[in-house]
Scaffold this motif. Structure first.
Motif, mmCIF file in Angstrom:
data_model
loop_
_atom_site.group_PDB
_atom_site.id
_atom_site.type_symbol
_atom_site.label_atom_id
_atom_site.label_comp_id
_atom_site.label_asym_id
_atom_site.label_seq_id
_atom_site.Cartn_x
_atom_site.Cartn_y
_atom_site.Cartn_z
ATOM 1 N N ILE A 157 0.841 -1.206 0.000
ATOM 2 C CA ILE A 157 0.000 0.000 0.000
ATOM 3 C C ILE A 157 0.874 1.253 0.000
ATOM 4 O O ILE A 157 0.600 2.215 -0.730
ATOM 5 C CB ILE A 157 -0.932 -0.015 1.226
ATOM 6 N N ILE A 158 1.930 1.236 0.801
ATOM 7 C CA ILE A 158 2.839 2.382 0.844
ATOM 8 C C ILE A 158 3.489 2.610 -0.510
ATOM 9 O O ILE A 158 3.606 3.751 -0.988
ATOM 10 C CB ILE A 158 3.902 2.162 1.946
ATOM 11 N N ASP A 159 3.893 1.529 -1.171
ATOM 12 C CA ASP A 159 4.516 1.652 -2.496
ATOM 13 C C ASP A 159 3.546 2.261 -3.502
ATOM 14 O O ASP A 159 3.938 3.081 -4.347
ATOM 15 C CB ASP A 159 4.993 0.285 -2.980
ATOM 16 N N LYS A 160 2.279 1.874 -3.428
ATOM 17 C CA LYS A 160 1.280 2.432 -4.343
ATOM 18 C C LYS A 160 1.079 3.927 -4.100
ATOM 19 O O LYS A 160 0.947 4.704 -5.059
ATOM 20 C CB LYS A 160 -0.047 1.680 -4.184
ATOM 21 N N LEU A 161 1.063 4.325 -2.834
ATOM 22 C CA LEU A 161 0.889 5.742 -2.529
ATOM 23 C C LEU A 161 2.095 6.564 -2.989
ATOM 24 O O LEU A 161 1.943 7.671 -3.505
ATOM 25 C CB LEU A 161 0.690 5.919 -1.018
ATOM 26 N N ILE A 162 3.284 6.012 -2.816
ATOM 27 C CA ILE A 162 4.483 6.717 -3.279
ATOM 28 C C ILE A 162 4.458 6.880 -4.793
ATOM 29 O O ILE A 162 4.791 7.956 -5.323
ATOM 30 C CB ILE A 162 5.745 5.959 -2.819
ATOM 31 N N LYS A 163 4.052 5.835 -5.500
ATOM 32 C CA LYS A 163 3.948 5.918 -6.956
ATOM 33 C C LYS A 163 2.901 6.941 -7.377
ATOM 34 O O LYS A 163 3.088 7.699 -8.344
ATOM 35 C CB LYS A 163 3.594 4.542 -7.528
ATOM 36 N N LEU A 164 1.795 7.018 -6.625
ATOM 37 C CA LEU A 164 0.751 8.005 -6.905
ATOM 38 C C LEU A 164 1.287 9.421 -6.750
ATOM 39 O O LEU A 164 1.014 10.301 -7.572
ATOM 40 C CB LEU A 164 -0.434 7.778 -5.959
ATOM 41 N N LEU A 165 2.072 9.641 -5.701
ATOM 42 C CA LEU A 165 2.641 10.961 -5.475
ATOM 43 C C LEU A 165 3.615 11.360 -6.583
ATOM 44 O O LEU A 165 3.746 12.540 -6.916
ATOM 45 C CB LEU A 165 3.364 10.996 -4.123
ATOM 46 N N GLU A 166 4.298 10.377 -7.140
ATOM 47 C CA GLU A 166 5.284 10.670 -8.179
ATOM 48 C C GLU A 166 4.665 10.900 -9.549
ATOM 49 O O GLU A 166 5.241 11.616 -10.372
ATOM 50 C CB GLU A 166 6.288 9.511 -8.257
ATOM 51 N N THR A 167 3.497 10.325 -9.775
ATOM 52 C CA THR A 167 2.930 10.363 -11.126
ATOM 53 C C THR A 167 1.730 11.290 -11.264
ATOM 54 O O THR A 167 1.379 11.660 -12.389
ATOM 55 C CB THR A 167 2.504 8.943 -11.552
ATOM 56 N N GLN A 168 1.079 11.663 -10.158
ATOM 57 C CA GLN A 168 -0.141 12.448 -10.236
ATOM 58 C C GLN A 168 0.085 13.878 -9.748
ATOM 59 O O GLN A 168 0.885 14.123 -8.852
ATOM 60 C CB GLN A 168 -1.252 11.793 -9.387
ATOM 61 N N GLU A 169 -0.645 14.796 -10.365
ATOM 62 C CA GLU A 169 -0.658 16.180 -9.900
ATOM 63 C C GLU A 169 -1.764 16.324 -8.856
ATOM 64 O O GLU A 169 -2.943 16.227 -9.175
ATOM 65 C CB GLU A 169 -0.907 17.130 -11.079
ATOM 66 N N LEU A 170 -1.367 16.535 -7.606
ATOM 67 C CA LEU A 170 -2.329 16.609 -6.509
ATOM 68 C C LEU A 170 -2.317 18.010 -5.907
ATOM 69 O O LEU A 170 -1.329 18.745 -5.998
ATOM 70 C CB LEU A 170 -1.974 15.589 -5.418
ATOM 71 N N HIS A 175 1.741 12.563 2.524
ATOM 72 C CA HIS A 175 3.092 12.437 3.073
ATOM 73 C C HIS A 175 3.057 12.287 4.596
ATOM 74 O O HIS A 175 3.836 11.508 5.169
ATOM 75 C CB HIS A 175 3.931 13.666 2.693
ATOM 76 N N LEU A 176 2.157 13.014 5.245
ATOM 77 C CA LEU A 176 2.044 12.893 6.698
ATOM 78 C C LEU A 176 1.590 11.499 7.117
ATOM 79 O O LEU A 176 2.126 10.906 8.057
ATOM 80 C CB LEU A 176 1.061 13.934 7.237
ATOM 81 N N GLU A 177 0.577 10.976 6.423
ATOM 82 C CA GLU A 177 0.095 9.634 6.752
ATOM 83 C C GLU A 177 1.171 8.588 6.516
ATOM 84 O O GLU A 177 1.337 7.646 7.311
ATOM 85 C CB GLU A 177 -1.153 9.323 5.922
ATOM 86 N N LEU A 178 1.927 8.745 5.422
ATOM 87 C CA LEU A 178 3.025 7.813 5.166
ATOM 88 C C LEU A 178 4.087 7.919 6.258
ATOM 89 O O LEU A 178 4.606 6.909 6.740
ATOM 90 C CB LEU A 178 3.645 8.109 3.798
ATOM 91 N N SER A 179 4.415 9.143 6.665
ATOM 92 C CA SER A 179 5.425 9.332 7.700
ATOM 93 C C SER A 179 4.990 8.707 9.016
ATOM 94 O O SER A 179 5.776 8.001 9.675
ATOM 95 C CB SER A 179 5.684 10.834 7.890
ATOM 96 N N ASN A 180 3.736 8.918 9.412
ATOM 97 C CA ASN A 180 3.246 8.351 10.669
ATOM 98 C C ASN A 180 3.224 6.826 10.627
ATOM 99 O O ASN A 180 3.563 6.165 11.612
ATOM 100 C CB ASN A 180 1.849 8.893 10.970
ATOM 101 N N SER A 181 2.829 6.264 9.482
ATOM 102 C CA SER A 181 2.783 4.803 9.357
ATOM 103 C C SER A 181 4.184 4.204 9.403
ATOM 104 O O SER A 181 4.422 3.199 10.085
ATOM 105 C CB SER A 181 2.092 4.415 8.040
#
Length: 439
Positions: free
Chosen positions: A5-18, A27-33
């Motif tokens: 799940i973390i890998d998918k979110l990182i890929k989303l951050l790299e490929t999508q304009e949010l 990024h905060l949720e990933l950091s806390n996890s």
């Protein structure tokens, strides 16, 4: 599964304009996890990206201010300096009324101020910090807590983060988490333990109130690791124990079914019969276990319980051997005591108190090699333990290794400069080895 799940979110951050706030929240949720799973470096990287995306940078610094009520002149105080790197604002917070936030209990002390007051010429807080920016500050505070030793300086640094957030109350979740963190780190100090207890009581009551509505409570819910109510109740019980309110703590521990803590509290107040009754009731429900047998031994002072626990654990319970060793120490059976404590530290070497006791017992049977080894391990685990350094030096003296004793006494004095007994020992050893300048 979590890593995927973390890998998918990182890929989303790299490929999508949010949007900025969404990117920061991810990024905060990933950091806390990642921090929860002890991946500190990865958690820090995502925390830095969250700060970059939301437009702030954090740095611990200093400013002149007052900490006590009777302080006449300003002195240097630690604070968190927040720099905004852009004009990023949270549109969801515009024109939003701030109501029903958790109450900040003021410190009622005859000396300390509730908050450090800084000089008028110092601008310590940037205007219009958004709740998401405050959540980023809290996340760095928690990361700092997890990755630094338990020390007075660490506590001061954590308080600087928390005070920065509490200076601008805006979000229910952020405010509650800040107050909880402050209560936990202040519960070990005599001047702030009462405020810590009252604040935790307020937070426990906060969870039981119908107001504010759920939408306000759940704002930034996944960006701030706010603990569940039973964790806050447990900290409240721990604080009540610290101030001597054992019975109130027992009521909370029983509600949370924390039986080991219940039994310990009953022992502290001298109600051994109730403690034994609870242990035997739990044994009927859960069956015999190593922990329950050790607790029964603590209550009844029966060494057979510890020996039975040791056999039940297939000779792997450090707790059983520690308890048996302490029992034999009380009976002044030092040879048997050292055998038990050695078994305990061989299984779990991260027991500072057991190493110290082993050094004491070994010294009683004139095994100065073992005693020195035990005290040396103790100061490795706790370098600020002046008594352990002093005892280590004493063992070196008995082995006629006075140069090492001289060095150990120096370390002891660094930890406790005012102890005249250490100074006297240091004087004698310095004379013996010719360190007359020190004399």
């Amino acid at each position: 599964k979590i890593q995927s799940i973390i890998d998918k979110l990182i890929k989303l951050l790299e490929t999508q304009e949010l949007k900025t706030d969404i990117r920061c929240s991810v990024h905060l949720e990933l950091s806390n996890s990642l921090l929860y799973h002890s991946q500190y470096e990865s958690a820090w990287q995502h925390l830095m990206k969250a700060q970059e995306s939301i437009g702030i940078s954090l740095k611990l610094g200093g400013a002149l201010g007052k900490r006590t009520k009777f302080q006449q002149t300003d002195t240097a105080q630690l604070l968190l300096q927040v720099s905004q790197t852009g004009n990023i604002t949270d549109e969801t917070q515009m024109n939003k009324s701030i109501t029903d936030l958790p109450k900040d209990i003021l410190l009622d002390d005859d000396t300390l101020l509730s908050h450090v007051t800084y000089s008028d010429s110092i601008k310590t807080t940037p205007t219009n910090l958004t709740p998401l920016q405050q959540a980023v500050i809290l996340s760095e505070c928690i990361h700092h807590q997890w990755t630094n030793p338990v020390h007075r300086l660490t506590t001061e640094e954590l308080e600087a983060y928390i005070e920065q957030v509490l200076s601008q109350p805006q979000c229910w979740t952020v405010q509650a988490m800040s107050l909880y963190l402050r209560s936990v780190i202040q519960q070990k100090r005599s001047r702030t333990v009462e405020r810590s207890m009252m604040q935790l009581q307020e937070l426990v009551a906060l969870y039981q109130r119908p107001d504010p509505k759920a939408s306000q409570r759940q704002e930034l819910f996944y960006s701030v690791p706010l603990p569940p109510h039973w964790i806050i109740e447990k900290e409240l019980a721990n604080t009540l124990v610290a101030i001597g309110a054992q019975q109130s703590a027992i009521d909370i521990y029983e509600k949370l079914q924390m039986w080991e803590e219940v039994i310990t509290c009953y022992q502290h107040v001298g109600r051994h019969a109730q403690a034994e009754r609870i242990v035997r009731e739990r044994m009927k429900v859960e069956g015999e276990s190593v922990k329950l047998l050790c607790l029964l031994g603590d209550v009844t002072q029966d060494p057979n319980c510890y020996e039975k626990a040791w056999k039940l654990s297939n000779n792997r319970s450090a707790r059983a051997q520690k308890s048996l060793g302490l029992f034999r120490l009380a009976k002044e059976k030092f040879n048997e005591c050292t055998e038990c404590l050695q078994k305990s530290v061989n299984i779990n070497p991260l027991q500072e108190g057991v190493w110290f006791t082993l050094g004491y017992a070994a010294g009683k049977i004139d095994d100065h090699v073992l005693a020195a080894h035990a005290f040396r391990q103790c100061v490795i685990l706790e370098p600020d333990n002046a008594e352990a350094w002093n005892n280590l030096a004493g063992e070196y003296v008995k082995r006629n290794d006075k140069v090492r004793a001289f060095n150990a006494f120096q370390e002891a004095l660094k930890c406790n400069f005012e102890n005249w007994k250490i100074w006297e020992n240091y004087l004698l050893v310095s004379t013996d080895i010719g360190e007359f300048e020190e004399v």
